[in-house]
Design a protein around this motif. Structure first.
Motif, short mmCIF file in Angstrom:
data_model
loop_
_atom_site.label_atom_id
_atom_site.label_comp_id
_atom_site.label_asym_id
_atom_site.label_seq_id
_atom_site.Cartn_x
_atom_site.Cartn_y
_atom_site.Cartn_z
N PRO A 1 79.50 4.29 70.04
CA PRO A 1 80.61 4.25 69.08
C PRO A 1 81.95 3.93 69.74
CG PRO A 1 80.14 6.51 69.63
CD PRO A 1 79.14 5.68 70.40
N ILE A 2 81.94 3.09 70.76
CA ILE A 2 83.15 2.67 71.47
C ILE A 2 83.16 1.15 71.50
CG2 ILE A 2 84.44 2.74 73.64
CD1 ILE A 2 83.00 5.38 74.26
N THR A 3 84.25 0.54 71.07
CA THR A 3 84.33 -0.91 71.03
C THR A 3 85.52 -1.39 71.85
OG1 THR A 3 85.75 -1.00 69.06
CG2 THR A 3 83.37 -0.88 68.70
N ILE A 4 85.55 -2.69 72.11
CA ILE A 4 86.67 -3.32 72.81
C ILE A 4 87.62 -3.87 71.76
CG2 ILE A 4 87.39 -5.15 74.38
CD1 ILE A 4 84.77 -4.85 75.84
N THR B 1 77.82 -3.06 72.61
CA THR B 1 78.88 -2.82 71.63
C THR B 1 79.56 -4.14 71.29
OG1 THR B 1 80.82 -1.45 71.12
CG2 THR B 1 80.67 -2.33 73.35
N SER B 2 80.67 -4.07 70.57
CA SER B 2 81.35 -5.27 70.09
C SER B 2 82.67 -5.48 70.82
CB SER B 2 81.62 -5.17 68.59
OG SER B 2 82.55 -4.13 68.31
N ALA C 1 80.75 -8.09 79.00
CA ALA C 1 80.72 -6.65 79.24
C ALA C 1 80.31 -5.90 77.98
CB ALA C 1 82.09 -6.17 79.72
N ALA C 2 80.88 -6.30 76.83
CA ALA C 2 80.53 -5.63 75.58
C ALA C 2 79.05 -5.82 75.25
CB ALA C 2 81.40 -6.18 74.44
N SER C 3 78.54 -7.01 75.50
CA SER C 3 77.12 -7.28 75.22
C SER C 3 76.22 -6.44 76.12
CB SER C 3 76.83 -8.77 75.40
OG SER C 3 77.60 -9.55 74.50
#
Length: 268
Positions: free
Chosen positions: A92-95, A120-121, A114-116
């Protein structure tokens, strides 16, 4: 008992009771060289970080899980109510969104990778979507900002979710400024503005002023994407109770966004 007064420290001309030497040095440099007060790299004072998070434990209202036999999942799914294609995040942490211009194309690509990797998104930001971040991001959120710089309906359809930005934590109620030295020909072309010139972002959306207009805007975005994309609203954490109350009022008037994202002080 010793009642002798403590010795008084006499300050030199270079010191001050109100400002330390580091602050005085900054003031002198600013006066001599015209340092611009607005700059990147986050807030100037210490703010809470991940190490300061306090997790609410389970008790009566939220039943506790037995850690050795029951799994606690961090998976987060957004858009199940109305979006045809909800997004699923492992954490539950996004950029958050950062503009192309403030960040280079290489950095936007790195954030997508990094998000992938973390499941996360990441988010586009002012200036539109770059091909680099779309190719490197498994889940990419497209921002609809007050400035509309780089806003492209085709890119909206290529995104996985939409974030309607009303304010951000670093400067809620204020716009933004991209210094001319960062406005390269490519950045200027995406924004349809001249290169090398300071570009100011508006502090509010030009085509709506309240929850009724917000409902219309989100309805437009839903129709633009054939009701496929999750849509949520980002507001700076200021008058949070009243802001969320108006957002919920807009929801009853068919806004139908899935969540409110409260952006805190450090978010910029």
């Amino acid at each position: 008992m010793d009642t002798q007064p403590l010795p008084v420290k006499h300050l030199s001309r270079e010191e001050s009771y109100g400002y330390d030497r580091k602050t005085l040095d900054y003031i002198r440099n600013a006066a001599a060289h015209g340092l611009y007060e607005i700059r990147g790299m986050g807030a100037k004072r210490k703010l809470p970080g991940f190490d300061d998070l306090v997790f609410l434990g389970a008790s009566l209202s939220r039943y506790a899980l037995e850690g050795y036999r029951e799994k606690c999942s961090t998976k987060t799914v957004l858009g199940t109510r109305f979006a045809k294609k909800p997004i699923e995040l492992d954490i539950p942490i996004t950029i958050a969104g950062m503009s192309f211009g403030a960040l280079s194309a290489n950095v936007k690509e790195a954030l997508g990778r990094a998000a992938s990797e973390m499941g996360t998104s990441t988010t586009t930001g002012d200036g539109g979507m770059t091909p680099e971040e779309r190719l490197s991001s498994k889940t990419l959120v497209y921002q609809c900002l007050p400035s509309r710089y780089g806003f492209n309906p085709d890119d909206v359809r290529r995104a996985d979710a939409i974030e309607v930005v009303i304010g951000q934590g670093a400067k809620p109620g204020g716009g933004g400024m991209l210094l001319g030295q960062k406005v390269s020909p490519r950045v200027a072309g995406m924004r349809t503005l001249p290169a090398g010139v300071d570009q100011r972002s508006a502090c509010r959306h030009p085509d709506w002023t309240g929850p009724d207009d917000l409902a219309i805007k989100i309805q437009e975005l839903r129709e633009m994407t054939d009701w496929e994309k999750p849509i949520y609203v980002k507001v700076g954490a200021t008058r949070t109770f009243n802001d969320v109350k108006l957002a919920v009022a807009g929801d009853r008037k068919a806004v139908r966004f899935i969540a409110n994202l409260l952006d805190q002080v450090q978010g910029g």
